[in-house]
Design an enzyme around this catalytic site. Structure first.
Site, short mmCIF file in Angstrom:
data_model
loop_
_atom_site.label_atom_id
_atom_site.label_comp_id
_atom_site.label_asym_id
_atom_site.label_seq_id
_atom_site.Cartn_x
_atom_site.Cartn_y
_atom_site.Cartn_z
N TYR A 197 2.74 9.88 0.06
CA TYR A 197 3.74 9.24 0.90
C TYR A 197 5.16 9.45 0.37
O TYR A 197 6.12 9.34 1.14
CB TYR A 197 3.50 7.74 1.02
CG TYR A 197 2.19 7.32 1.63
CD1 TYR A 197 1.40 8.20 2.36
CD2 TYR A 197 1.74 6.00 1.48
CE1 TYR A 197 0.20 7.79 2.91
CE2 TYR A 197 0.55 5.59 2.02
CZ TYR A 197 -0.23 6.48 2.73
OH TYR A 197 -1.42 6.05 3.26
N HIS A 223 -7.99 9.45 -1.46
CA HIS A 223 -7.33 9.41 -0.15
C HIS A 223 -8.19 9.99 0.98
O HIS A 223 -8.25 9.43 2.08
CB HIS A 223 -5.99 10.15 -0.23
CG HIS A 223 -4.96 9.64 0.71
ND1 HIS A 223 -3.62 9.61 0.41
CD2 HIS A 223 -5.06 9.13 1.96
CE1 HIS A 223 -2.95 9.11 1.45
NE2 HIS A 223 -3.81 8.83 2.41
N ASP A 254 0.84 -1.19 0.00
CA ASP A 254 0.00 0.00 0.00
C ASP A 254 0.88 1.24 0.00
O ASP A 254 1.71 1.43 0.88
CB ASP A 254 -0.89 -0.02 1.25
CG ASP A 254 -1.80 1.20 1.33
OD1 ASP A 254 -2.92 1.12 0.83
OD2 ASP A 254 -1.37 2.23 1.89
N LYS A 300 -3.02 5.88 -3.98
CA LYS A 300 -4.12 6.78 -3.64
C LYS A 300 -3.98 8.14 -4.32
O LYS A 300 -2.87 8.63 -4.50
CB LYS A 300 -4.19 6.97 -2.13
CG LYS A 300 -4.24 5.67 -1.34
CD LYS A 300 -4.28 5.93 0.16
CE LYS A 300 -4.05 4.64 0.93
NZ LYS A 300 -2.63 4.24 0.92
#
Length: 329
Positions: free
Chosen positions: A63, A126, A58, A93
């Site tokens: 990120y 998200h 994931d 996402k």
């Protein structure tokens, strides 16, 4: 990293996503790292996780870990750990500044470029809110940049992503029952997954019931309360109830939480780059919690921890946390 951790070839159970028929591993490795680490650290953690038997990874554009995850996949194939990318389930996402109808498909193309992949297995919105295009700086959200999401145009673009073959399934993250119901009221392709904060101290019972009734699968994040992050805490790891059950079972608290999540019927993504803990975390499938242990866990006081405070302002679309979560707080 622990380079001498043994490979665990045991298979992780899979769940079939209702809206696509796709199989999704119940257990995955999350790559949201706060504070950030060097890309090579993320890459090697993913390679090691593949050695241990992890098949779901994931990530997200926000990120900053899409590129090392992609590089890890290439290395895992070159090492013979997997034969092809098709053996993995990759989730990414859509971040809020790209949560505008015309920006969704380009954002996914960029994520695929970072990952060096032709398709995702799952692409998620998200958060149920947008930021002004181009306004976001890493880990900094200015409340004046928060704007209402046009759910219709964004979800239509998400459906286009699936129709184009850029992702096999689409879904959401951090959505309440009310916001999910809104999506379902007009969606041609319903969300396959809602990824949310879920652990014994925020068990999301109402949301689980809603999603189960509507064919939406839940994936849990922050199964351990995200200790060490800017917004997380040690409250799960410090729980006397969980400590007692873990000691009686001869298990870690992480294993107790993982088994609990499995028994309530959700999948999970857990972030640990420590080889020993990554191996331990997978050990949740050959034992069970007793009825009395589950009862004790169900009696734990409930409260949401990851509240999204940075999206709340008097000038923005959400004035209070109650409004943002539609009372689910």
């Amino acid at each position: 990293m622990d380079s001498n951790v043994e490979t665990n070839c045991s298979s992780v159970p899979q769940h079939v996503l209702s809206s696509s028929g796709q199989k999704m591993p119940v257990f995955g490795l999350g790559t949201a790292v706060d504070p950030p680490v060097a890309p090579e650290v993320t890459k090697q953690a993913v390679v090691q996780a593949i050695k241990l038997g992890y098949r779901h990874f994931d990530t997200a554009s926000v990120y900053g870990t899409e590129q090392p995850v992609g590089e890890a996949i290439i290395e895992a194939i070159s090492l013979g750990l997997i034969k092809s990318r098709d053996e993995l389930f990759i989730t990414s996402k859509l971040w809020c500044n790209d949560a505008h109808g015309q920006l969704v498909v380009p954002a996914l193309h960029k994520s695929l470029q970072n990952l060096k992949l032709e398709y995702l297995d799952l692409y998620l919105i998200h958060w149920p809110v947008s930021l002004k295009p181009g306004s976001f700086k890493f880990l900094v959200i200015n409340t004046e940049d928060v704007v209402p999401m046009d759910f219709g145009s964004v979800w239509l673009a998400m459906e286009e992503c699936q129709r184009l073959g850029l992702t096999k399934s689409i879904g959401v993250s951090n959505f309440s029952c009310k916001k999910l119901a809104h999506i379902l009221s007009f969606a041609n392709i319903p969300p396959a997954v809602n990824q949310v904060e879920l652990n014994p101290m925020w068990n999301q019972k109402k949301l689980r019931e809603f999603c189960n009734a509507n064919g939406i699968f839940i994936t849990a994040y922050s199964l351990l309360g995200a200790p060490g992050t800017a917004w997380g805490s040690n409250r799960v790891m410090d729980s006397d109830v969980l400590k007692e059950i873990a000691e009686a079972k001869g298990k870690t608290i992480a294993q107790i939480c993982g088994r609990w999540a499995y028994e309530v019927g959700v999948s999970m993504v857990v972030k640990s780059f420590n080889g020993k803990r990554m191996k331990q975390n997978l050990d949740i499938f050959r034992w069970s919690l007793s009825e009395d242990e589950v009862k004790k866990m169900n009696g734990i006081s409930q409260s949401r921890h990851h509240r999204g405070d940075y999206f709340i302002s008097k000038q923005g679309p959400y004035k209070t946390l109650e409004e943002f979560w539609d009372g689910e707080i």
